[in-house]
Write a protein that holds these residues in place. Structure first.
Motif, PDB file in Angstrom:
ATOM      1  N   ARG A 160       0.849  -1.188   0.000  1.00 51.33           N
ATOM      2  CA  ARG A 160       0.000   0.000   0.000  1.00 51.33           C
ATOM      3  C   ARG A 160       0.887   1.240   0.000  1.00 51.33           C
ATOM      4  O   ARG A 160       1.710   1.424   0.895  1.00 51.33           O
ATOM      5  CB  ARG A 160      -0.903  -0.031   1.241  1.00 51.33           C
ATOM      6  N   ALA A 161       0.711   2.104  -1.000  1.00 54.17           N
ATOM      7  CA  ALA A 161       1.565   3.282  -1.165  1.00 54.17           C
ATOM      8  C   ALA A 161       1.326   4.357  -0.107  1.00 54.17           C
ATOM      9  O   ALA A 161       2.228   5.124   0.204  1.00 54.17           O
ATOM     10  CB  ALA A 161       1.384   3.879  -2.556  1.00 54.17           C
ATOM     11  N   SER A 162       0.133   4.411   0.454  1.00 60.01           N
ATOM     12  CA  SER A 162      -0.191   5.473   1.409  1.00 60.01           C
ATOM     13  C   SER A 162      -1.144   4.955   2.471  1.00 60.01           C
ATOM     14  O   SER A 162      -2.017   4.139   2.186  1.00 60.01           O
ATOM     15  CB  SER A 162      -0.835   6.651   0.676  1.00 60.01           C
ATOM     16  N   ARG A 163      -0.986   5.467   3.677  1.00 60.79           N
ATOM     17  CA  ARG A 163      -1.937   5.122   4.742  1.00 60.79           C
ATOM     18  C   ARG A 163      -3.161   6.028   4.682  1.00 60.79           C
ATOM     19  O   ARG A 163      -4.223   5.676   5.167  1.00 60.79           O
ATOM     20  CB  ARG A 163      -1.278   5.283   6.105  1.00 60.79           C
ATOM     21  N   GLN A 164      -2.988   7.207   4.118  1.00 58.31           N
ATOM     22  CA  GLN A 164      -4.064   8.198   4.112  1.00 58.31           C
ATOM     23  C   GLN A 164      -5.021   8.061   2.930  1.00 58.31           C
ATOM     24  O   GLN A 164      -6.164   8.481   3.012  1.00 58.31           O
ATOM     25  CB  GLN A 164      -3.488   9.623   4.105  1.00 58.31           C
ATOM     26  N   ARG A 165      -4.558   7.513   1.850  1.00 60.73           N
ATOM     27  CA  ARG A 165      -5.392   7.441   0.646  1.00 60.73           C
ATOM     28  C   ARG A 165      -5.707   5.994   0.311  1.00 60.73           C
ATOM     29  O   ARG A 165      -4.924   5.104   0.610  1.00 60.73           O
ATOM     30  CB  ARG A 165      -4.661   8.113  -0.513  1.00 60.73           C
ATOM     31  N   PRO A 166      -6.853   5.763  -0.333  1.00 55.72           N
ATOM     32  CA  PRO A 166      -7.197   4.375  -0.698  1.00 55.72           C
ATOM     33  C   PRO A 166      -6.234   3.848  -1.764  1.00 55.72           C
ATOM     34  O   PRO A 166      -5.670   4.608  -2.541  1.00 55.72           O
ATOM     35  CB  PRO A 166      -8.619   4.496  -1.242  1.00 55.72           C
ATOM     36  N   ALA A 167      -6.057   2.553  -1.769  1.00 54.18           N
ATOM     37  CA  ALA A 167      -5.174   1.925  -2.747  1.00 54.18           C
ATOM     38  C   ALA A 167      -5.966   0.917  -3.569  1.00 54.18           C
ATOM     39  O   ALA A 167      -6.865   0.267  -3.062  1.00 54.18           O
ATOM     40  CB  ALA A 167      -4.021   1.224  -2.031  1.00 54.18           C
TER      41      ALA A 167
END
Length: 132
Positions: A94-101
């Motif tokens: 997952r590239a980011s914790r804040q944005r959906p992947a």
């Protein structure tokens, strides 16, 4: 111990900065793996596919960096298909914790997506499946 070579598949237009951070972290001498920067900066074509195949074949693992637009990234779709064809172990990060992947279209909907952290990647390379 030999450091594992990990091919990073990523969406060049949307997740390049995350990929660059992972490559930078892998430069630490204590890190048990090398994220080898195999960015192919040309349009999808037969030579691009041949180069991707060669780079994936030379790697020990393939990390699929999943971001918001990954499901539309044709290159990632092809790279995952090549990893499967070459029977290379791969995992989704997952590239980011804040944005959906999202996953590449060639990934199964039930494949686990792990956090893109050094401890998680190290565990995956040891054959462990960390809790998410």
């Amino acid at each position: 111990m030999t450091r594992s070579k990990v091919f990073i598949s990523f969406d060049y237009d949307h997740d390049r900065s995350v990929k660059e951070g992972l490559v930078a972290q892998s430069k630490d001498p204590k890190c048990p793996f090398d994220f080898v920067d195999h960015s192919i900066k040309e349009r999808l074509s037969e030579p691009w596919v041949a180069e991707a195949r060669k780079l994936i074949a030379a790697s020990d693992y393939v990390a699929i960096l999943c971001g918001v637009q990954t499901h539309q990234a044709k290159g990632q779709h092809i790279e995952l298909q090549l990893a499967k064809e070459l029977r290379k172990p791969y995992f989704l990060l997952r590239a980011s914790r804040q944005r959906p992947a999202t996953r590449p279209s060639s990934a199964a909907p039930d494949e686990v997506m792990y956090p893109a952290t050094w401890p998680t990647v190290a565990a995956l390379l040891r054959g462990e499946r960390p809790n998410v």
